[in-house]
Structures are given as structure tokens and as C-alpha cells.
Scaffold this active site. Structure first.
Site, short mmCIF file in Angstrom:
data_model
loop_
_atom_site.label_atom_id
_atom_site.label_comp_id
_atom_site.label_asym_id
_atom_site.label_seq_id
_atom_site.Cartn_x
_atom_site.Cartn_y
_atom_site.Cartn_z
N HIS A 437 0.77 -0.81 0.14
CA HIS A 437 -0.10 -0.23 0.05
C HIS A 437 1.01 1.15 0.02
CE1 HIS A 437 0.38 0.50 3.96
NE2 HIS A 437 0.50 0.07 4.20
N CYS A 456 2.79 -4.67 6.87
CA CYS A 456 2.49 -4.89 5.54
C CYS A 456 3.32 -4.26 4.55
CB CYS A 456 1.31 -4.25 5.08
SG CYS A 456 -0.19 -5.12 5.34
#
Length: 547
Positions: A437, A456
Site C-alpha cells: 500500500h 505490510c
């Protein structure tokens, strides 16, 4: 390579002329093993499992490495391969090197070699081939035990090592057959050459270079000749001179060294650069061994277009065929919240995503803030939800009954410029709830050590990545992607062609120019793999699938 089909009739016809006392000794050895124990020769276990008896049963117990009681050239080829397998990061003595040499020595001495000795040598060589073949194909170490969160899908255990050995013997191609079992990645074979280089370098003097001050271009310092010699030993192209001047040639090669070791290429010999220059060859040897083992854990091949994130390198690459379409800096999980190693398929992209706070971050970071008051929600554009999705206000909750271990609600951050996921997330659904992301914290990409996330992968160029991933979709031109990233509502788009994503952890590899690259072991897990590599091998657990 030609595939050999075996039947009982063909095998009997092929080997009938060779049946004799060595065959009888082999049959007796194979048949007399007690149930539930490993085969053993001279107190050394044979570890190729159920494929060893299957191999000899299919041969009607005819020796594999002798022709009419004469030792074959195939045996010498295998022996030589075992002697040099340390160049692939494996230990020659794991493959019965001592016993093989012992019985070969007996064969070449004045001592008479009887059928029992021939049987032992033959079986040792067969077991060595199949155990080594298994280690080259699957790896010696079990990544699920020693890989530290390594969850990449492994090769299917359908390898017929007994047939691989028959093919190698029939074609007189033992070395090539073993090479074909090893990883096909070019980097693996370049690392083999690098390992041979550093094994030789390990015998040379490697004194520590010490300096309390940073050395900068244009300066003169008596340490420069010593550092120059160190770089020359590491194969950097420098003139062999005793000059003490930090000149332009020296600066250029130093920057190349810094790049190869993942350092800031500032051309200054500071504390970190000096520490890396002082890395002993034995440390680099171990680093190469560990990462060649990791290559053996990887799948056989990937699709034409794929994303690869090397966690230890803090970088993402989008690759198509042999071309790297884009490379970018990445931020990965901090050591206490490691990014897992796994592979999956990216199927869709979400522009302006909301963020549902995952359990670990909720418990450790968010709930402690909520217990202090409602300001945290407003500051971070967050809302509270019940498990059925309905929203509730902060004051609707009796906070005296709430703790970090007792919080039955969901916290969600609304889309927007301050959202933790930035303006876009790239989804490849997985059990770890890890994805790629954007991030509003752009300054972190300037750091060298980018192990800073909660697991992440944050990427430096999310817009460029989205454009490339949607390039086959005429409805999503770059202008629409840019607009979608600026709006305040969430919008998802499916990829026409899912893209494989591989999150890997390599602290050594060779790049597209065949230059060796070393990186810091940010998760401190190399030592665990190395320790397992140095242990005696366990019996291989490869099911011999009958055709």
C-alpha cells in the site's frame, strides 16, 4: 532429457547377465532391515528413505555403480561432485564422503575387496545421490521449522529420485542430472561461483581496519592504502598503488562497494562502511550458504509477470519476463512485527481505501490511546463499529469495562490523505492480512533501514505501480488512476490478469548485472538457518509415487 520407462521384464533382461554375488549381498542388505529403522552401514545411517529399496528392487538388486564387478566412471563423477558440493553451501560429509573414500581406497589398495565391500560402496553411492538430489531440489533445511515465518508454497513432493538415478546412470550423466535438480535461477549459479571465490579468500589475511574519523574524498590518510587493498581483494577495479590520497578512482569504486552492500552511496568511509569492509570472508561464506538454501526453497518458476519484494533489501520490483518494469523503495515490517515470507496472487486494487485496524495494532497501539479519551478518534479520522458493522459513538461505550484484552469493537479509519494506507492498496488476500500500500509518511523512504511497518509493505511509487498493473485495462488510463487517488470515496478495480506476488527474504544474491549483493540480516534469522544447515541431515520424507 530422455525419460526412461521401466518394467520388470526390461529390468530383468537388462541386468540378468550381471546377477551374481554382489547382487545377492545387496538383496540381503535391502531385505533384512527391521521395520521402523533406517538402513545403516558402518554406523552411518542411510537417509534416502523408501526410495532406496525401491531403486534396487526395480534393478533386481544389480549393482548400480559396478559393471561386471568393475567400478564405473559414474561413481568417480559422483564422488567428485560430492567433494565440491561445499560450493553449493552443502556439506560433503553429509553424503557419506568418508565411507565412500574409505571403500574406494580399499579397492585401489592391495587389500582384496569382497562382495560385502562392493555392496556397501554401491549402496552408499546410491543413497548419496538420492539424498543429495533431495537437498538440491527441496533444500536440506525445512523452511517451516527454520525459515522464520517462511510460508512460500513449496515444490510438490512428487520427485522420483530412483528414476532420476536410473536416468543418470543410463546416460552416464550423473553431474548434469544433479545440476538439473538444483534451482534454475541464474542467481543461484552465480552465487556458486561467488562462494568458490570467498572460500579461497578465506585463507588470506584479513586484519581489522580501524578509524575514529570518517574518511572523505580529497583527503589523505595512511589507512587509504589498506582500504584500497581490501577493495582490490574484493575485486573492485583499483590501481595497485600505495597512495594515501582519497582520489576520484577510489571514490568511484568505494561507491560501487557501498551500493553492492546496500549502504548509502555517499562515498564517505564512515562507521557503517568500515564495519562492512571488516566483514570476515567466513561471514560472507555463511551468508551465501544460507541464501543458496533459501533459493532451494523457492518454487520452480514464476509466471511471466510478477511482483517480488525482497524484505531484507527494502525494495519492490515488478518484472515481466527478463525485464524489470519498475523498481522502488519499500518499507517492511519492523523486527517485532516481521513481514512474513509467502507467495500469492494479486487480484484487485483499492483506491482511497479505508483501514480496518488489525488485531495486533488494535491491542498494542490503538486501544491504549482510546482508553485515554475520544481525541484519538477525531485526530485520526477514525470511527467505532460494532461487529455487525453499525457505528457507535465513543460515549456509547462503558470504558470502565474495557481493556486491551477486552475490546469487542472494530476501529476503522476513513479514506483520506491521512489514512494509514495512503491513497491505494494492492490486494493479494492471505491469512496474514498483509498487503502492499501507499503511505502518507513519505519521508521514511529516504532512510537506509526501512524495517518500520507493522507487517505490510509500503511502497514509494504507488501511482506508477498502479499504472503498470492496469496497463492492460483500457478503462483505467493513467488520468483516471490519478483522479481515483484524489477522491474521498473508496473504489476497487479487479485486475484483468492476476499477478503473482512473492515476498522473499534474501540477504545475498546476484543482480541483473551478475554483481554479488549482500544485505544486513534485519530480522536476525540467518544464524538459525545456518545452524540447521550445519546439523547432520535427517531422513528425507519424499513419497516415492509409483507410476
Amino acid at each position: 532429457m530422455k525419460r526412461i520407462t521401466f518394467t520388470a521384464f526390461i529390468l530383468f533382461a537388462t541386468f540378468a547377465s550381471g546377477t551374481g554375488e554382489p547382487s545377492g549381498s545387496i538383496k540381503q542388505f535391502i531385505d533384512n532391515k527391521a521395520a521402523g529403522v533406517c538402513y545403516e552401514i558402518d554406523n552411518e545411517y542411510l537417509l534416502s528413505g523408501e526410495v532406496l529399496p525401491l531403486f534396487y528392487e526395480n534393478r533386481v538388486y544389480v549393482p548400480a555403480w559396478f559393471n561386471n564387478n568393475v567400478f564405473s566412471n559414474n561413481g568417480y563423477v559422483l564422488l567428485n561432485y560430492i567433494r565440491q558440493v561445499d560450493q553449493q553451501g552443502l556439506q560433503p560429509n553429509d553424503y557419506h564422503l568418508y565411507l565412500i573414500e574409505k571403500y574406494l581406497g580399499k579397492m585401489h589398495s592391495d587389500t582384496l575387496m569382497d562382495n560385502e565391500d562392493m555392496m556397501k560402496l554401491d549402496v552408499l553411492l546410491s543413497d548419496a545421490f538420492m539424498l543429495l538430489g533431495s537437498h538440491l531440489y527441496y533444500g536440506k533445511v525445512d523452511p517451516e521449522k527454520e525459515g522464520a515465518n517462511w510460508k512460500i508454497k513449496r515444490k510438490e513432493p512428487a520427485l522420483r529420485l530412483d528414476l532420476k538415478l536410473e536416468e543418470a546412470l543410463a546416460e552416464n550423466d550423473v553431474a548434469n542430472e544433479l545440476n538439473m535438480l538444483a534451482p534454475r535461477y541464474r542467481s543461484y549459479w552465480m552465487m556458486k561461483n561467488e562462494l568458490a571465490f570467498f572460500l579461497e579468500l578465506n585463507d588470506q589475511s584479513w586484519p581489522a581496519i580501524k578509524s575514529d574519523l570518517a574518511l572523505k574524498p580529497g583527503e589523505s590518510n595512511p589507512l587509504i592504502p589498506m582500504i584500497r587493498q581490501r577493495l582490490i581483494k574484493l575485486r573492485y577495479q583499483l590501481s595497485d598503488t600505495v597512495s594515501t590520497t582519497f582520489d576520484a578512482e577510489f571514490e568511484k569504486q568505494l561507491k560501487m562497494f557501498q551500493n553492492d552492500w546496500g549502504l548509502n552511496t555517499d562515498g564517505v568511509i564512515g562507521k557503517t562502511t568500515l564495519e562492512v569492509l571488516n566483514n570476515m570472508p567466513c561471514k560472507l561464506i555463511n551468508q551465501l550458504k544460507v541464501n543458496m538454501e533459501r533459493y532451494r526453497w523457492l518454487p520452480l518458476q514464476v509466471t511471466e509477470k510478477y511482483i517480488i519484494v525482497n524484505i531484507a533489501n527494502f525494495e519492490l520490483d515488478l518484472i515481466k519476463g527478463t525485464d524489470t518494469l519498475i523498481s522502488m523503495r519499500a518499507i517492511v515490517g519492523k523486527e517485532c512485527r516481521k513481514t512474513p515470507v509467502f507467495n500469492d496472487q494479486m487480484t484487485y486494487i483499492v483506491f482511497n481505501p479505508s483501514w480496518t485496524v488489525p488485531p495486533t495494532i488494535l491491542r498494542e497501539d490503538v486501544v491504549p490511546q482510546l482508553l485515554r479519551g475520544p481525541g484519538y478518534l477525531e485526530k485520526n479520522n477514525m470511527k467505532l463499529l460494532r461487529n455487525d458493522g453499525s457505528e457507535l459513538a465513543y460515549n456509547d461505550i462503558d470504558w470502565s469495562k474495557i481493556s486491551i484484552d477486552n475490546f469487542p469493537y472494530v476501529v476503522r479509519q476513513n479514506p483520506g490523505s491521512g489514512n494509514a494506507l495512503g491513497r491505494v492498496k494492492f490486494m493479494f488476500p492471505n491469512a496474514d492480512n498483509v498487503y502492499i500500500h501507499d503511505t502518507p509518511s513519505r519521508g521514511y523512504f529516504a532512510r537506509d533501514d526501512r524495517a518500520m511497518s507493522s507487517g505490510c509493505v509500503r511502497v514509494e511509487k504507488p501511482y506508477d505501480l498502479a499504472v503498470l498493473l492496469l496497463s492492460d485495462n483500457p478503462d483505467w488510463l493513467p488520468t483516471r488512476i490519478r483522479d481515483a487517488m484524489q477522491q474521498d470515496k473508496e473504489e476497487a478495480v479487479r485486475l484483468k490478469n492476476p499477478v503473482d506476488v512473492e515476498l522473499i527474504y534474501l540477504t545475498a544474491w546476484t543482480d541483473g548485472k551478475d554483481r554479488i549483493q549482500f544485505r544486513k540480516d534485519v530480522y536476525q534469522i540467518d544464524e538459525m538457518v545456518l545452524e540447521a544447515l550445519n546439523q547432520k541431515p535427517e531422513a528425507v520424507n519424499i513419497k516415492a509415487i509409483l507410476l
